[in-house]
Write a protein that holds these residues in place. Structure first.
Motif, PDB file in Angstrom:
ATOM      1  N   ASN A 103       3.406  -7.236   6.603  1.00 22.36           N
ATOM      2  CA  ASN A 103       2.984  -5.887   6.209  1.00 22.36           C
ATOM      3  C   ASN A 103       3.388  -5.569   4.773  1.00 22.36           C
ATOM      4  N   CYS A 104       4.644  -5.848   4.428  1.00 20.82           N
ATOM      5  CA  CYS A 104       5.123  -5.577   3.062  1.00 20.82           C
ATOM      6  C   CYS A 104       4.278  -6.343   2.046  1.00 20.82           C
ATOM      7  N   LYS A 135     -11.266   5.175  14.061  1.00 16.98           N
ATOM      8  CA  LYS A 135     -11.080   3.886  14.750  1.00 16.98           C
ATOM      9  C   LYS A 135      -9.591   3.685  15.026  1.00 16.98           C
ATOM     10  N   THR A 136      -9.287   2.858  15.970  1.00 13.60           N
ATOM     11  CA  THR A 136      -7.874   2.551  16.254  1.00 13.60           C
ATOM     12  C   THR A 136      -7.327   1.711  15.111  1.00 13.60           C
ATOM     13  N   GLY A 137      -6.049   1.851  14.839  1.00 17.07           N
ATOM     14  CA  GLY A 137      -5.416   1.049  13.793  1.00 17.07           C
ATOM     15  C   GLY A 137      -5.641  -0.435  14.044  1.00 17.07           C
ATOM     16  N   VAL A 138      -5.965  -1.168  13.009  1.00 14.30           N
ATOM     17  CA  VAL A 138      -6.262  -2.593  13.150  1.00 14.30           C
ATOM     18  C   VAL A 138      -5.004  -3.367  13.546  1.00 14.30           C
ATOM     19  N   GLU A 139      -3.928  -3.116  12.798  1.00 14.58           N
ATOM     20  CA  GLU A 139      -2.701  -3.877  13.015  1.00 14.58           C
ATOM     21  C   GLU A 139      -1.740  -3.178  13.982  1.00 14.58           C
ATOM     22  N   SER A 140      -1.777  -1.856  13.964  1.00 10.37           N
ATOM     23  CA  SER A 140      -0.853  -1.093  14.810  1.00 10.37           C
ATOM     24  C   SER A 140      -1.514   0.241  15.124  1.00 10.37           C
ATOM     25  N   LYS A 141      -0.766   1.140  15.684  1.00  7.91           N
ATOM     26  CA  LYS A 141      -1.346   2.468  15.974  1.00  7.91           C
ATOM     27  C   LYS A 141      -1.212   3.387  14.765  1.00  7.91           C
ATOM     28  N   LYS A 142      -0.647   2.867  13.668  1.00  5.55           N
ATOM     29  CA  LYS A 142      -0.413   3.706  12.485  1.00  5.55           C
ATOM     30  C   LYS A 142      -1.500   3.511  11.440  1.00  5.55           C
ATOM     31  N   LYS A 143      -1.780   4.587  10.726  1.00 11.37           N
ATOM     32  CA  LYS A 143      -2.697   4.523   9.583  1.00 11.37           C
ATOM     33  C   LYS A 143      -2.169   5.454   8.500  1.00 11.37           C
ATOM     34  N   LEU A 144      -2.356   5.062   7.257  1.00 11.14           N
ATOM     35  CA  LEU A 144      -1.860   5.882   6.146  1.00 11.14           C
ATOM     36  C   LEU A 144      -2.928   5.928   5.049  1.00 11.14           C
ATOM     37  N   TYR A 145      -3.117   7.125   4.492  1.00  9.28           N
ATOM     38  CA  TYR A 145      -4.014   7.210   3.329  1.00  9.28           C
ATOM     39  C   TYR A 145      -3.297   7.935   2.183  1.00  9.28           C
ATOM     40  N   MET A 146      -3.645   7.505   0.982  1.00  6.65           N
ATOM     41  CA  MET A 146      -3.047   8.084  -0.212  1.00  6.65           C
ATOM     42  C   MET A 146      -4.170   8.611  -1.105  1.00  6.65           C
ATOM     43  N   LEU A 147      -4.083   9.892  -1.467  1.00  5.61           N
ATOM     44  CA  LEU A 147      -5.080  10.512  -2.348  1.00  5.61           C
ATOM     45  C   LEU A 147      -4.462  10.700  -3.730  1.00  5.61           C
ATOM     46  N   VAL A 148      -4.940   9.920  -4.704  1.00  6.83           N
ATOM     47  CA  VAL A 148      -4.418  10.032  -6.067  1.00  6.83           C
ATOM     48  C   VAL A 148      -5.247  11.073  -6.807  1.00  6.83           C
ATOM     49  N   HIS A 149      -4.578  11.932  -7.588  1.00  6.53           N
ATOM     50  CA  HIS A 149      -5.240  13.072  -8.271  1.00  6.53           C
ATOM     51  C   HIS A 149      -5.899  13.978  -7.227  1.00  6.53           C
ATOM     52  N   ALA A 150      -5.130  14.356  -6.220  1.00  7.82           N
ATOM     53  CA  ALA A 150      -5.655  15.196  -5.131  1.00  7.82           C
ATOM     54  C   ALA A 150      -6.209  16.522  -5.648  1.00  7.82           C
ATOM     55  N   ASP A 151      -5.737  16.960  -6.833  1.00 12.43           N
ATOM     56  CA  ASP A 151      -6.236  18.221  -7.416  1.00 12.43           C
ATOM     57  C   ASP A 151      -7.689  18.098  -7.865  1.00 12.43           C
ATOM     58  N   HIS A 189      -3.848  -4.221   2.908  1.00 13.49           N
ATOM     59  CA  HIS A 189      -3.491  -3.900   4.296  1.00 13.49           C
ATOM     60  C   HIS A 189      -4.618  -3.068   4.900  1.00 13.49           C
ATOM     61  N   PRO A 190      -5.157  -3.489   6.063  1.00 13.26           N
ATOM     62  CA  PRO A 190      -6.331  -2.787   6.616  1.00 13.26           C
ATOM     63  C   PRO A 190      -6.073  -1.353   7.073  1.00 13.26           C
ATOM     64  N   ASP A 191      -4.804  -0.989   7.293  1.00 13.36           N
ATOM     65  CA  ASP A 191      -4.512   0.368   7.780  1.00 13.36           C
ATOM     66  C   ASP A 191      -3.987   1.299   6.682  1.00 13.36           C
ATOM     67  N   ILE A 192      -4.073   0.842   5.430  1.00 10.09           N
ATOM     68  CA  ILE A 192      -3.627   1.688   4.315  1.00 10.09           C
ATOM     69  C   ILE A 192      -4.794   1.864   3.356  1.00 10.09           C
ATOM     70  N   HIS A 193      -5.135   3.113   3.093  1.00  8.98           N
ATOM     71  CA  HIS A 193      -6.336   3.412   2.297  1.00  8.98           C
ATOM     72  C   HIS A 193      -5.974   4.259   1.079  1.00  8.98           C
ATOM     73  N   LEU A 194      -6.442   3.806  -0.057  1.00  6.16           N
ATOM     74  CA  LEU A 194      -6.198   4.514  -1.316  1.00  6.16           C
ATOM     75  C   LEU A 194      -7.494   5.182  -1.746  1.00  6.16           C
ATOM     76  N   LYS A 225       5.406   1.022   2.740  1.00  5.04           N
ATOM     77  CA  LYS A 225       6.065  -0.228   3.175  1.00  5.04           C
ATOM     78  C   LYS A 225       7.203   0.065   4.141  1.00  5.04           C
ATOM     79  N   SER A 226       7.993   1.113   3.856  1.00  2.00           N
ATOM     80  CA  SER A 226       9.107   1.465   4.749  1.00  2.00           C
ATOM     81  C   SER A 226       8.608   1.803   6.147  1.00  2.00           C
ATOM     82  N   VAL A 227       7.469   2.498   6.211  1.00  2.00           N
ATOM     83  CA  VAL A 227       6.909   2.927   7.499  1.00  2.00           C
ATOM     84  C   VAL A 227       6.313   1.737   8.261  1.00  2.00           C
ATOM     85  N   PHE A 228       5.666   0.814   7.541  1.00  2.00           N
ATOM     86  CA  PHE A 228       4.966  -0.297   8.180  1.00  2.00           C
ATOM     87  C   PHE A 228       5.804  -1.570   8.311  1.00  2.00           C
ATOM     88  N   CYS A 229       6.942  -1.630   7.602  1.00  2.00           N
ATOM     89  CA  CYS A 229       7.766  -2.848   7.568  1.00  2.00           C
ATOM     90  C   CYS A 229       8.218  -3.259   8.979  1.00  2.00           C
TER      91      CYS A 229
END
Length: 335
Positions: free
Chosen positions: A70-71, A106-122, A79-84, A51-55
């Motif tokens: 965005n928040c 693909k280009t960011g839908v809303e902006s040029k930024k994209k973020l992904y979060m990997l839970v239990h990356a191990d 949010h189309p540019d944030i992937h879990l 949220k801080s990055v996309f706000c």
């Protein structure tokens, strides 16, 4: 329920300070690894950082406003540019990383930024980890990754070397108490649990365990008969303690509970009433605290810690408890 910056700052002050500095200096890393025990706020802080990055209008340059589109969309998980990405079954598969890479090509839908979060990356398979590594080595401009794990040692060193690693500290007893009460644990029981572990899951497990509830009662009873004659204390060991505390781990837990009673007595003597954890017995403990001395309590606590050491050195638990009871009773009539 989304958490505010202030709430999460109480939970992980050092982590939030680091992220605040990065945001203010515009030095946010392209890949983070959030590492620490379960229940320490890793995922919540991941979304807070997103949220801080996309706000659109961050408060004071770093805090999400919580009001912009965005928040709100991040809070609602759409949010189309944030992937879990979470494990599909037992692991994160190569196909999941590939789908992510295609999405990010693909280009960011809303902006040029994209973020992904990997839970239990191990829990990535070897193939998934190798695919992710290529992704981290050649990040697309404006791409950001947050990897979340409780087991950093299970992650490829080559992945670790490409992430800024942020360690999450275990919850403080007071924070854990609050979380336990929020989860429906009896407020009188929460302080005891928070004194025995700083792992939320383990504390919740104990709170629902009949064995543990019974163990607390037996420990209090043993403490009370210690002030009587040694014969009565030995009978309590035979009739109540030994049948209940059979395994080595159980005896260890019983000694921890006994130690908490002596600590509480010492806190009462020092006038630190707010430090007491055995709340259900507090009025009786206040009476008992008048009948002993600080020096005696310190000796008794040392005897319990010594018993724990002997238990781990594989001394016979029955013999150990009989010896401990006699030590705890030594000179008790003189204080």
């Amino acid at each position: 329920m989304t958490k505010t910056w202030e709430e999460l700052e109480q939970l992980q002050p050092i982590v939030l300070k680091m992220l605040k500095n990065s945001l203010l200096k515009d030095r946010v890393a392209h890949a983070y690894l959030f590492e620490g025990m379960r229940g320490t706020g890793k995922k919540d802080i991941g979304f807070l950082l997103a949220k801080s990055v996309f706000c659109h209008e961050p408060i004071e340059g770093y805090q999400p406003c919580e009001a912009c589109t965005n928040c709100k969309r991040i809070n609602h998980g759409n949010h189309p540019d944030i992937h879990l990405v979470e494990p599909d079954g037992l692991s994160i598969k190569k196909a999941q990383i590939h789908a992510l890479q295609e999405e990010f090509a693909k280009t960011g839908v809303e902006s040029k930024k994209k973020l992904y979060m990997l839970v239990h990356a191990d829990k990535m398979t070897t193939n998934a980890a190798n695919s992710l590594l290529k992704f981290l080595e050649e990040p697309h401009p404006g791409t950001m990754a947050i990897l979340i794990t409780e087991q950093a040692q299970q992650i490829l060193p080559t992945i670790l070397s490409r992430c800024q690693i942020i360690g999450f500290t275990p919850l403080s007893p007071k924070n854990l108490e609050k979380k336990l009460v929020q989860q429906g644990v009896n407020p009188q029981m929460a302080p005891v649990l928070a004194s025995l572990t700083n792992n939320l899951d383990e504390a919740l497990e104990m709170s629902h365990d009949d064995w543990f509830v019974q163990a607390q009662k037996i420990v209090v009873k043993l403490y009370e008969v210690l002030k009587k004659n040694s014969l009565e204390a030995m009978v309590t060991l035979q009739e109540n303690w030994f049948p209940h505390f059979k395994e080595k781990e159980q005896v260890d837990r019983g000694l921890d509970l006994l130690l908490l009673i002596f600590k509480d007595l010492l806190y009462i003597q020092l006038g630190k009433i707010d430090h007491i954890v055995t709340l259900s017995e507090s009025s009786r403990l206040e009476q008992y605290a008048l009948q002993t001395s600080g020096r005696r309590l310190t000796e008794q606590m040392a005897a319990i810690l010594e018993a724990k050491r002997k238990l781990h050195a594989n001394m016979n638990p029955q013999l150990l408890m009989e010896e401990l009871v006699l030590k705890l009773q030594e000179g008790s009539s003189l204080v």
